[in-house]
Scaffold this active site. Sequence first.
Site, PDB file in Angstrom:
ATOM      1  CB  CYS A  80      48.189  27.712  42.207  1.00 18.42           C
ATOM      2  SG  CYS A  80      46.770  28.827  42.581  1.00 18.42           S
ATOM      3  CG  HIS A  88      56.512  38.501  40.846  1.00 17.61           C
ATOM      4  ND1 HIS A  88      57.531  38.035  40.493  1.00 17.61           N
ATOM      5  CD2 HIS A  88      56.198  37.105  41.434  1.00 17.61           C
ATOM      6  CE1 HIS A  88      57.979  36.909  40.755  1.00 17.61           C
ATOM      7  NE2 HIS A  88      57.161  36.096  41.309  1.00 17.61           N
ATOM      8  NE  ARG A 127      39.327  28.788  36.763  1.00 18.55           N
ATOM      9  CZ  ARG A 127      38.632  29.691  37.179  1.00 18.55           C
ATOM     10  NH1 ARG A 127      38.286  29.835  38.377  1.00 18.55           N
ATOM     11  NH2 ARG A 127      37.628  30.216  36.218  1.00 18.55           N
TER      12      ARG A 127
END
EC number: 2.5.1.78
Length: 154
Positions: A80, A88, A127
């Site tokens: 994740c 980044h 999710r």
Amino acid sequence: MTHYEGDLRPAGARFVIVCSRWNARITDALVAGACRTLVDNGVSDDAVDVVRVPGAWEIPIVANLLAQVGQHAAIIALGCVVRGDTRHYEHVADLCAEGMMSVQMQTGVPVLNGVLAVECIKDAEMRAGGSHGNKGAETALAALEMVSLLEKLP
């Protein structure tokens, strides 16, 4: 014309889940979903290995080593990456995906990409068992199907 399609029960296959520890609440849910899906589709617990890495950046090198060793029919990559205030996020998500694609193309071992790249933690929660399902489970289903399909192809 011959039609090829994988099914969800590759006999005797071993799987490995490579998962980042970063955002552990999310990634733990993804791993649980993937493991549950594999077992629900006939893969025994002892045919599933879980390898934890610090973050998504480290997934490709571990996937590469595991693919070269050749003990697993597929690699399920879970993680994740959440957008922050800098670029980044983009580097990590994009290069992780590129690295995983490179591993599977060079080794022939499927590396399934279940690394979430989301705008905020709420998107990840949706999710990882929320309203958008569990992407770990979905990635495991894709792994099962790909192993079966690759076994069937001439």
